[in-house]
Scaffold this active site. Structure first.
Site, PDB file in Angstrom:
ATOM      1  N   SER A  76     -27.744  -6.446 -11.328  1.00 45.55           N
ATOM      2  CA  SER A  76     -27.265  -6.177 -12.691  1.00 45.55           C
ATOM      3  C   SER A  76     -26.440  -4.900 -12.774  1.00 45.55           C
ATOM      4  O   SER A  76     -26.177  -4.411 -13.863  1.00 45.55           O
ATOM      5  CB  SER A  76     -28.477  -6.042 -13.630  1.00 45.55           C
ATOM      6  OG  SER A  76     -29.206  -7.236 -13.627  1.00 45.55           O
ATOM      7  N   HIS A 136     -42.080 -13.299 -16.138  1.00 50.00           N
ATOM      8  CA  HIS A 136     -40.641 -13.044 -15.947  1.00 50.00           C
ATOM      9  C   HIS A 136     -39.872 -14.114 -16.726  1.00 50.00           C
ATOM     10  O   HIS A 136     -40.254 -15.289 -16.721  1.00 50.00           O
ATOM     11  CB  HIS A 136     -40.293 -13.110 -14.450  1.00 50.00           C
ATOM     12  CG  HIS A 136     -38.898 -12.652 -14.150  1.00 50.00           C
ATOM     13  ND1 HIS A 136     -37.805 -13.447 -14.364  1.00 50.00           N
ATOM     14  CD2 HIS A 136     -38.424 -11.467 -13.688  1.00 50.00           C
ATOM     15  CE1 HIS A 136     -36.708 -12.780 -14.020  1.00 50.00           C
ATOM     16  NE2 HIS A 136     -37.071 -11.562 -13.603  1.00 50.00           N
ATOM     17  N   THR A 195     -36.038 -17.074  -8.115  1.00 45.52           N
ATOM     18  CA  THR A 195     -34.807 -16.859  -7.341  1.00 45.52           C
ATOM     19  C   THR A 195     -34.739 -15.465  -6.735  1.00 45.52           C
ATOM     20  O   THR A 195     -34.124 -15.259  -5.700  1.00 45.52           O
ATOM     21  CB  THR A 195     -33.557 -17.059  -8.224  1.00 45.52           C
ATOM     22  OG1 THR A 195     -33.677 -16.215  -9.351  1.00 45.52           O
ATOM     23  CG2 THR A 195     -33.379 -18.487  -8.631  1.00 45.52           C
ATOM     24  N   HIS A 202     -31.034 -16.082 -16.734  1.00 47.83           N
ATOM     25  CA  HIS A 202     -32.393 -16.575 -16.433  1.00 47.83           C
ATOM     26  C   HIS A 202     -32.628 -17.982 -16.977  1.00 47.83           C
ATOM     27  O   HIS A 202     -33.541 -18.670 -16.552  1.00 47.83           O
ATOM     28  CB  HIS A 202     -33.445 -15.669 -17.074  1.00 47.83           C
ATOM     29  CG  HIS A 202     -33.432 -14.276 -16.540  1.00 47.83           C
ATOM     30  ND1 HIS A 202     -33.358 -13.996 -15.213  1.00 47.83           N
ATOM     31  CD2 HIS A 202     -33.517 -13.075 -17.172  1.00 47.83           C
ATOM     32  CE1 HIS A 202     -33.386 -12.677 -15.038  1.00 47.83           C
ATOM     33  NE2 HIS A 202     -33.471 -12.085 -16.214  1.00 47.83           N
ATOM     34  N   SER A 247     -35.547  -4.106 -14.053  1.00 46.28           N
ATOM     35  CA  SER A 247     -35.109  -5.248 -13.246  1.00 46.28           C
ATOM     36  C   SER A 247     -36.047  -5.454 -12.052  1.00 46.28           C
ATOM     37  O   SER A 247     -36.232  -4.559 -11.221  1.00 46.28           O
ATOM     38  CB  SER A 247     -33.675  -5.006 -12.751  1.00 46.28           C
ATOM     39  OG  SER A 247     -33.420  -5.824 -11.640  1.00 46.28           O
ATOM     40  N   HIS A 258     -30.329  -6.655 -16.856  1.00 47.23           N
ATOM     41  CA  HIS A 258     -31.231  -5.499 -16.820  1.00 47.23           C
ATOM     42  C   HIS A 258     -30.441  -4.230 -16.549  1.00 47.23           C
ATOM     43  O   HIS A 258     -30.652  -3.570 -15.534  1.00 47.23           O
ATOM     44  CB  HIS A 258     -32.285  -5.686 -15.724  1.00 47.23           C
ATOM     45  CG  HIS A 258     -33.122  -6.899 -15.926  1.00 47.23           C
ATOM     46  ND1 HIS A 258     -34.009  -7.026 -16.969  1.00 47.23           N
ATOM     47  CD2 HIS A 258     -33.204  -8.053 -15.242  1.00 47.23           C
ATOM     48  CE1 HIS A 258     -34.594  -8.202 -16.894  1.00 47.23           C
ATOM     49  NE2 HIS A 258     -34.117  -8.860 -15.866  1.00 47.23           N
ATOM     50  N   GLU A 305     -37.279 -15.748 -16.203  1.00 47.24           N
ATOM     51  CA  GLU A 305     -36.845 -16.918 -15.415  1.00 47.24           C
ATOM     52  C   GLU A 305     -38.004 -17.897 -15.241  1.00 47.24           C
ATOM     53  O   GLU A 305     -37.830 -19.122 -15.335  1.00 47.24           O
ATOM     54  CB  GLU A 305     -36.337 -16.460 -14.036  1.00 47.24           C
ATOM     55  CG  GLU A 305     -35.890 -17.616 -13.159  1.00 47.24           C
ATOM     56  CD  GLU A 305     -35.571 -17.187 -11.730  1.00 47.24           C
ATOM     57  OE1 GLU A 305     -34.977 -16.115 -11.534  1.00 47.24           O
ATOM     58  OE2 GLU A 305     -35.945 -17.954 -10.815  1.00 47.24           O
TER      59      GLU A 305
HETATM   60 FE1  SF4 Z   1     -28.087 -16.423 -10.081  1.00 49.06          FE
HETATM   61 FE2  SF4 Z   1     -28.941 -15.468  -7.779  1.00 49.06          FE
HETATM   62 FE3  SF4 Z   1     -27.883 -13.853  -9.550  1.00 49.06          FE
HETATM   63 FE4  SF4 Z   1     -30.225 -14.899 -10.020  1.00 49.06          FE
HETATM   64  S1  SF4 Z   1     -29.708 -13.504  -8.387  1.00 49.06           S
HETATM   65  S2  SF4 Z   1     -28.565 -14.774 -11.442  1.00 49.06           S
HETATM   66  S3  SF4 Z   1     -29.995 -16.884  -9.091  1.00 49.06           S
HETATM   67  S4  SF4 Z   1     -26.863 -15.519  -8.491  1.00 49.06           S
END
Ligand code: SF4
Length: 711
Positions: free
Chosen positions: A269, A126, A169, A76, A225, A43, A128
Site C-alpha cells: 500500500s 481481516h 492472499t 479486499h 497493514s 492501508h 479480505e
Molecule cells: Fe491483489 Fe496481491 Fe495486491 Fe492483494 S497483494 S491486492 S491479491 S495483487
C-alpha cells in the site's frame, strides 16, 4: 551520517491490485465529483488522506452510504450480500476488487456449492477473509499451525469430509505450508489451493534477502497493514535493526547511525512517492555519498515503480514533491497499457497454466503458458522463477477484469526476427529445434521464428525419412529471408559443409607422416577402406588393414567404425592421403625375427600344400616354404604323401630373407643324416651389391612347378 550504501527492493511499493484500486478511486472521484469507499481504500494514511481531498470519503459500512452515491469496493472485495445492499440503495458500484482476490471468491463459491467445507488459513477479522466468508456457505479460519492442530484434534470427522483449503492472499508461505501439512495428515478428502498472492511472496523473499545483507532494514508501510507487518517480521528474522515507518517524516536519521548498508522495502500500500521521499531524505542526510550513489538509488526507484522523469533541479525537497498534485503523482505511478506495447515486469508466480506478472500498473499481467515459448518440451520452471524480470508484449487489456494478457514468445519472435536477418547477412550459424515435417522438408523453430529447411538442405541422405529430424536440435544457416512474407529458408547442410571445410583445412595444415588420427570408416572398396580423419578422407589399403592375409576390407572393418590410423604418406596437390591401420608394434615379422634365426627349429603348422612344397605358419602372420625336396629325407611324389594341412611339425629355418620377408624351412634337415639339399632354382633373382644374388620364394606368387628344381 557516514557514507552508506542504499539498496532498494525491486518489489517495493504498490502491488497491481492496490495500484488499480487507487487509480479507479481517483477516476471515480473525477467522474462523479466524489464517491464513497467501503473502508479505507488502502492501508496508507497519506494516500487515504489525499484521496479524501479528491472527494473519496471513507465509510465504515453500507449503513453510512447515501442512496445513489457511487461506491468503491476496495481490493479486499466484499461478500455478495454487501453487493445486494448497495444495489438496494441504488448506488453505482466501482468494483476495485483485486482480480486475484476475485478468483478466490469464485473458487470457494464453486467448492462450497459442491458441498465441500472451506478452510482458510489467514487472519481472523481481516477484511479480505470477511469478504471471502460471504462467498461460501460458512468457512473455518485458522491463523497458524497451532490453531490448525487444535481444530483437527477437536474435529476428527474432518478425516472423511470433503475439505477445500485456501490461504489469505497476503499470508506467509511457511505458515500456510505448515498448516497444510497437518491437514494433509488427517484429512483424506482434502484439496489444497495455495492462493497466496505471488507479489506478496516475491516481496517477502526479496525483503528477506536484502535484510540479510543490510545493517539497517527500513520497511515503509501503513501500521494497520497486515502485509507490511508481515514484511517487517520477515526482515526481523534476518536483520537486528528493522525500522517500520509510514513515511519520510518518521525516519529519524539518528537511527541509521553506524550503518554501512541500508535496505529499503515497502508494503503493497506504499506509493512510490513515499518510497522516493524516504530515499531522498537518506541521501540528503548522507551528504558524503557521491552523486552517483544518489543516481543509482533514484534509478532503482525508477526501475521499480516507474517514477516519472526527474526535474532539472538537482535536489527536489519533500515540500516540492508534496506540491505536485495528487492526481499528477498518481498518474506518474500508474501506466496505461495498450495492445502491442512492450512491457517489463516482475514474475509474481508461476502456475501450471500461466505466469503472473506484476507490471507496476493497475492491471494484473499474465502470460498463458502457450504464449511463453514455442520451444517444444520446455519446462518453464527451469527457465524463470518468481522475482525474475521479464519482458513481453501486451496482447489484450481487459479493464473490466483488470487483467492484461501478455505474450513473451511474440516479443521473442520480433527480437529474433532481427537476429535472423543479421544471421543471414553475416552467414552466422543459428540453432533451433525441428518442430514440423512437411512435404518439401522440415520447419525449424529458431527462437520463435519458423525457418523452412528444404529436404535437399536437411543434411540427410536422399530418400531418408525427414521424421528422423523431428524434435532434434539442429544448427543451420539462413539462406533466404523474405521479410514481407515472413518467410525464412535455411540449410542444415550448409553448416555441415562449412564445418567439414574448416576441419579439412585444419587437417591439411597440420598433417605429417606418422601422425595419428581417430577417424570414422566412411566406405569400403575391394582394395581398401576410406576413413574420415577430420573433414578429409584418407585411404587404408587392404594390405595395411591387417597383419594377417585378408581378401576383403570388410573382414576387418565396417562402415561407421571408429578407428585409430596413422599417416603413411600424403600429397597436398592431389589431395590423397595413404593411411595405415595395422599396429606396427604387432608386426609379426619383427616378432618372428626377434625369436628365430637361421638354424632355429620351430614348431610349424602346415597351412597349404602345393605341388612344389608346403607352406607352414611359423608365427601368426609369417609363413615359410618347405620345398618338396625338404619335406623328407627320401624322394616323395607330392607333399601330401607326407603332410596334411593343419598338421604340426618341427622344421628348421634354413633361410631368412629380411628384405622380401621370406623364410625357407626344412624338415629333412632335422633327420639324423640329411642328404645335402639340391640348390633350388632361382625364380626371381634380386641383385644385392654386397652379397650377390639372393634366392627368394614369393609365397604370394609361388613358382610354377616347371620352374622348380629337379630333385
Ligand atoms: Fe491483489 Fe496481491 Fe495486491 Fe492483494 S497483494 S491486492 S491479491 S495483487
Amino acid at each position: 551520517m557516514s557514507q552508506v550504501e542504499i539498496e532498494l527492493a525491486k518489489t517495493a511499493g504498490f502491488c497491481f491490485g492496490v495500484r488499480r484500486a487507487v487509480k479507479m478511486a481517483g477516476e471515480a472521484a473525477r467522474q462523479y465529483g466524489g464517491c464513497a469507499c467501503l473502508g479505507p481504500l488502502i492501508h496508507n494514511n497519506d494516500v487515504v488522506r489525499r484521496l479524501e481531498e479528491q472527494g473519496v470519503r471513507t465509510v465504515k459500512s453500507v449503513s453510512q452510504l447515501v442512496p445513489g452515491e457511487p461506491v468503491i469496493i476496495r481490493s479486499h472485495g466484499v461478500g455478495p450480500e454487501v453487493y445486494r445492499q448497495i444495489q438496494a440503495l441504488g448506488c453505482p458500484v466501482i468494483d476495485a476488487t483485486c482480480p486475484e482476490v476475485a478468483r478466490i471468491h469464485a473458487l470457494v463459491e464453486e467448492k462450497s456449492r459442491q458441498g465441500r467445507a472451506i478452510v482458510v488459513i489467514g487472519q481472523r477479522g481481516h477484511p479480505e477473509i470477511e469478504a471471502l466468508a460471504g462467498w461460501c456457505d460458512g468457512c473455518t479460519v485458522l491463523e497458524n499451525p497451532e490453531e490448525t492442530e487444535k481444530w483437527l484434534r477437536e474435529h476428527p470427522e474432518t478425516a472423511e469430509i470433503p475439505l477445500t483449503v485456501v490461504s489469505q492472499t497476503t499470508g506467509e508461505q511457511k505458515n500456510f505450508e505448515n498448516s497444510v501439512k497437518l491437514i494433509k495428515k488427517q484429512c483424506t478428502n482434502g484439496e489444497i489451493f495455495d492462493t497466496i498472492c505471488g507479489t506478496t511472496s516475491s516481496r517477502q523473499r526479496e525483503a528477506r534477502e536484502i535484510a540479510s545483507r543490510s545493517d539497517v532494514m527500513i520497511v515503509i508501510g501503513g501500521r494497520h497493514s497486515a502485509n507490511t507487518a508481515k514484511l517487517a517480521q520477515v526482515c526481523a528474522g534476518e536483520c537486528d535493526r528493522v525500522l517500520l515507518i509510514e513515511n519520510a517524516r518518521e525516519l529519524d536519521p539518528a537511527e541509521l547511525a553506524g550503518a554501512k548498508t541500508v535496505g529499503v522495502t515497502a508494503g503493497a500500500s506504499t506509493p512510490e512517492w513515499i518510497i522516493k521521499e524516504v530515499n531522498r531524505k537518506m541521501c540528503d542526510e548522507n551528504k558524503t555519498v557521491e552523486t552517483v550513489e544518489e543516481n543509482n538509488a533514484a534509478e532503482a526507484v525508477n526501475e521499480t515503480v516507474e517514477t516519472p522523469a526527474e526535474p532539472a533541479a538537482e535536489t527536489k525537497t519533500e515540500a516540492t514533491e508534496a506540491e505536485a498534485s495528487f492526481e499528477e503523482l498518481l498518474e506518474r505511478s500508474i501506466k496505461t497499457l495498450h495492445t502491442g506495447e512492450k512491457v517489463r515486469g516482475v514474475i509474481a508466480s508461476i502456475t501450471p497454466t500461466e505466469i503472473s506478472v506484476d507490471l507496476g500498473t493497475k492491471q494484473s499481467g499474465y502470460i498463458p503458458l502457450s504464449e511463453f515459448t514455442d520451444e517444444p518440451g520446455v519446462n518453464v520452471a527451469d527457465i524463470i522463477k518468481a522475482g525474475d524480470e521479464i519482458e513481453a508484449y501486451v496482447m489484450r487489456v481487459n479493464d473490466v477484469e483488470g487483467t492484461v494478457m501478455l505474450s513473451k514468445k511474440r516479443l521473442d519472435s520480433v527480437k529474433n526476427w532481427d537476429s535472423i536477418v543479421d544471421a543471414r547477412a553475416s552467414h552466422a550459424v543459428v540453432e533451433g529445434t525441428v518442430v514440423e515435417e512437411n512435404k518439401g522438408g522440415v520447419v525449424v523453430n529458431v527462437k520463435g521464428v519458423r525457418v523452412f529447411v528444404p529436404a535437399s538442405q536437411s543434411g540427410l541422405p536422399k530418400d531418408a525419412p525427414m521424421t528422423e529430424l523431428l524434435k532434434r536440435k539442429v544448427k543451420l544457416m539462413i539462406r533466404e529471408v523474405n521479410q514481407p512474407r515472413k518467410r525464412v529458408v535455411g540449410s542444415i547442410r550448409d553448416v555441415t559443409v562449412s564445418e567439414r571445410r574448416a576441419k579439412a583445412e585444419a587437417t591439411w595444415n597440420e598433417i605429417e607422416v606418422g601422425k595419428r588420427y581417430h577417424g570414422v570408416v566412411k566406405s569400403l572398396t575391394s582394395y581398401g577402406a576410406f576413413v574420415d580423419i577430420g573433414g578429409v578422407d584418407g585411404m587404408v589399403h587392404v594390405s595395411e588393414l591387417s597383419w594377417k592375409r585378408i581378401h576383403q576390407p570388410s573382414e576387418v572393418l565396417s562402415v561407421g567404425d571408429e578407428i585409430d590410423v596413422y599417416v603413411i604418406s600424403f600429397d597436398k596437390e592431389t589431395k590423397k592421403i595413404s593411411l595405415g591401420y595395422k599396429d606396427p608394434n604387432e608386426n609379426p615379422w619383427v616378432k618372428f625375427t626377434s625369436t628365430y634365426s637361421v638354424g632355429s627349429v620351430a614348431s610349424v603348422r602346415i597351412v597349404k600344400l602345393m605341388t612344389f612344397g608346403a607352406f607352414a605358419e611359423i608365427v601368426p602372420g609369417v609363413d615359410g616354404l618347405i620345398h618338396i625336396s625338404q619335406i623328407a629325407d627320401r624322394r616323395i611324389g607330392k607333399p601330401e604323401d607326407v603332410l596334411s594341412e593343419g598338421q604340426i611339425v618341427d622344421a628348421k629355418i634354413t633361410n631368412i630373407d629380411n628384405e622380401n620377408k621370406k623364410v625357407s624351412l626344412s624338415i629333412r634337415a632335422l633327420s639324423e643324416h640329411p642328404a645335402p639339399a639340391p640348390e633350388p632354382k632361382a625364380v626371381k633373382p634380386v641383385e644385392d651389391e654386397d652379397d650377390g644374388p639372393v634366392v627368394v620364394y614369393d609365397t604370394e606368387n609361388p613358382p610354377a612347378p616347371e620352374d622348380l628344381p629337379e630333385e
